[in-house]
Design an enzyme around this catalytic site. Structure first.
Site, PDB file in Angstrom:
ATOM      1  N   ASP A 192       0.853  -1.183   0.000  1.00  2.00           N
ATOM      2  CA  ASP A 192       0.000   0.000   0.000  1.00  2.00           C
ATOM      3  C   ASP A 192       0.891   1.236   0.000  1.00  2.00           C
ATOM      4  O   ASP A 192       2.120   1.134  -0.046  1.00  2.00           O
ATOM      5  CB  ASP A 192      -0.947   0.012   1.202  1.00  2.00           C
ATOM      6  CG  ASP A 192      -2.318   0.593   0.843  1.00  2.00           C
ATOM      7  OD1 ASP A 192      -2.355   1.703   0.240  1.00  2.00           O
ATOM      8  OD2 ASP A 192      -3.341  -0.041   1.142  1.00  2.00           O
ATOM      9  N   GLY A 241       4.137   1.152  -2.422  1.00  2.00           N
ATOM     10  CA  GLY A 241       4.021   1.305  -3.861  1.00  2.00           C
ATOM     11  C   GLY A 241       2.623   1.608  -4.341  1.00  2.00           C
ATOM     12  O   GLY A 241       1.648   1.585  -3.581  1.00  2.00           O
ATOM     13  N   ASP A 242       2.530   1.897  -5.634  1.00  2.00           N
ATOM     14  CA  ASP A 242       1.290   2.207  -6.327  1.00  2.00           C
ATOM     15  C   ASP A 242       0.930   1.006  -7.191  1.00  2.00           C
ATOM     16  O   ASP A 242       1.667   0.644  -8.106  1.00  2.00           O
ATOM     17  CB  ASP A 242       1.506   3.456  -7.195  1.00  2.00           C
ATOM     18  CG  ASP A 242       0.281   3.829  -8.007  1.00  2.00           C
ATOM     19  OD1 ASP A 242      -0.730   3.095  -7.952  1.00  2.00           O
ATOM     20  OD2 ASP A 242       0.339   4.853  -8.704  1.00  2.00           O
ATOM     21  N   PHE A 243      -0.202   0.358  -6.890  1.00  2.00           N
ATOM     22  CA  PHE A 243      -0.529  -0.866  -7.626  1.00  2.00           C
ATOM     23  C   PHE A 243      -0.879  -0.615  -9.092  1.00  2.00           C
ATOM     24  O   PHE A 243      -0.994  -1.551  -9.872  1.00  2.00           O
ATOM     25  CB  PHE A 243      -1.622  -1.674  -6.933  1.00  2.00           C
ATOM     26  CG  PHE A 243      -2.871  -0.925  -6.528  1.00  2.00           C
ATOM     27  CD1 PHE A 243      -3.609  -0.187  -7.440  1.00  2.00           C
ATOM     28  CD2 PHE A 243      -3.325  -0.995  -5.211  1.00  2.00           C
ATOM     29  CE1 PHE A 243      -4.773   0.466  -7.064  1.00  2.00           C
ATOM     30  CE2 PHE A 243      -4.492  -0.332  -4.818  1.00  2.00           C
ATOM     31  CZ  PHE A 243      -5.211   0.400  -5.749  1.00  2.00           C
ATOM     32  N   HIS A 283     -13.835  -2.209  -6.845  1.00  2.00           N
ATOM     33  CA  HIS A 283     -15.065  -1.396  -6.895  1.00  2.00           C
ATOM     34  C   HIS A 283     -14.781   0.102  -6.792  1.00  2.00           C
ATOM     35  O   HIS A 283     -15.660   0.910  -7.068  1.00  2.00           O
ATOM     36  CB  HIS A 283     -16.070  -1.848  -5.830  1.00  2.00           C
ATOM     37  CG  HIS A 283     -15.736  -1.448  -4.430  1.00  2.00           C
ATOM     38  ND1 HIS A 283     -16.657  -1.494  -3.409  1.00  2.00           N
ATOM     39  CD2 HIS A 283     -14.582  -1.008  -3.847  1.00  2.00           C
ATOM     40  CE1 HIS A 283     -16.106  -1.090  -2.280  1.00  2.00           C
ATOM     41  NE2 HIS A 283     -14.853  -0.791  -2.524  1.00  2.00           N
TER      42      HIS A 283
END
Length: 352
Positions: A218, A243-245, A262
């Site tokens: 995250d 990190g940035d997924f 969602h």
């Protein structure tokens, strides 16, 4: 005849039609007032009424003294909460916290207090008021209200971000053990909780599967509040990955995406799922842990959450057909769907 809002109007006499319209008007007015109840529930959560009732029945005056509130107005809030069985009033004017209301306390396992405060926060409340904007413009109302997208606003408002992340963790707590038990995880390997917040789900998975290792991914400010540290059952079997997924996902044998897809539109989800597919080790699986919206008229929490997504974010709750299409576009195949809880399902995907 009792009013049935589901009964078609049909062909009726003028007098019956007029009576039907009167009942319809009364029904719709009552429904329109429904927003007042969550406002009252939030007010009770804000001032800590449930904690003040932990030791037993109390009068509004006693509760007001304990919570620093106005006794008369507190009584009015409690009276409404009693109509939905959150509290109960006895013949002496004392209020008791019901079984249904216990999770409003902050000092119990699975406390929903933070989740209530998150779901009724202005970041959801104010865009919901502007829902017509979503219909006329085809876009989220959040940007029009706050001047920027949902997660960009959080990056600039630490207090609101904290309400969201703590609230999401509280909302997830009651689900995590159930989900961890619903799926047959492999005997060994690495489980990656993608966008896993404070790590509540990963913690439950590792506890139930002592041969597995885990990675919690995250943003740095979210990972700062994770719960994995200090738990003896999982010691030495976890790590965190900042990190940035949308850019990269840590490699693993099972990748978890709980209440993630969602939040995002289809194109963003295809990017995310594509990153997950590339991060999968041979024989790996992706578990999308989200609601699968049923195709019927029965009430379901996902149908309500879907409108929150519409008003405040760019995402949506999805049907089985929606997931099949989404996974296909990301180079994945739906292998099965398992019902994990009353709301969430396990959507299992493998490389196509």
């Amino acid at each position: 005849m009792p009013y049935d809002e589901n009964r078609p109007a049909g062909d009726r006499s003028p007098a019956a039609a007029e009576e039907g319209l009167r009942r319809s008007a009364a029904f719709l007015v009552d429904e329109a007032l429904g927003f007042v109840f969550p406002a009252a529930l939030r007010a009770a959560a804000d001032v800590g009424v449930a904690d003040a009732l932990a030791d037993g029945p109390a009068t509004p005056a006693e509760l007001a003294a304990a919570t620093g509130t106005d006794a008369r107005n507190l009584y009015r809030v409690l009276r409404l909460l009693a109509t939905r069985n959150v509290v109960a009033e006895d013949e002496h004017g004392r209020f008791t916290l019901t079984e249904a209301g216990q999770a409003l306390r902050s000092d119990v396992p699975y406390s929903a207090r933070s989740a209530v405060r998150m779901l009724t926060d202005r970041t959801f409340w104010r865009p919901a008021e502007r829902m017509a904007h979503c219909l006329t413009e085809g876009t989220t109302a959040f940007d029009a209200v706050f001047g920027m997208p949902f997660f960009e606003h959080f990056a600039k408002d630490e207090e609101t971000a904290a309400v969201f992340h703590v609230g999401m963790a509280a909302m997830s707590d009651a689900e995590n053990a159930v989900i961890a038990a619903a799926y047959d995880f492999p005997d060994a390997g690495t489980v990656v909780d993608v966008g896993g917040g404070h790590g509540g789900l990963l913690l439950e998975v590792l506890r139930r599967n002592p041969a597995l290792e885990g990675v919690l991914q995250d943003r740095a400010h979210v990972l700062a509040g994770h719960r994995l540290e200090g738990d003896k059952e999982v010691a030495g079997r976890w790590s965190t990955a900042e990190g940035d997924f949308f850019t990269t996902v840590p490699a693993g044998d099972v990748l978890l995406l709980k209440r993630i897809t969602h939040d995002w539109d289809d194109e963003q989800c295809v990017t995310l799922l594509g990153n997950c597919r590339r991060a999968l080790r041979p024989g790996g699986r992706i578990l999308v842990l989200d609601a699968v919206v049923p195709r019927d008229d029965a009430p379901h929490q996902a149908k309500t959450l879907d409108l929150l997504m519409m008003a405040s974010l760019t995402g949506r709750e999805r049907t089985e057909a929606d997931f099949v299409d989404l996974l296909d576009r990301a180079g994945l195949r739906l292998s099965r769907i398992l019902r994990a809880s009353a709301v969430l399902s396990v959507v299992e995907a493998v490389p196509a």
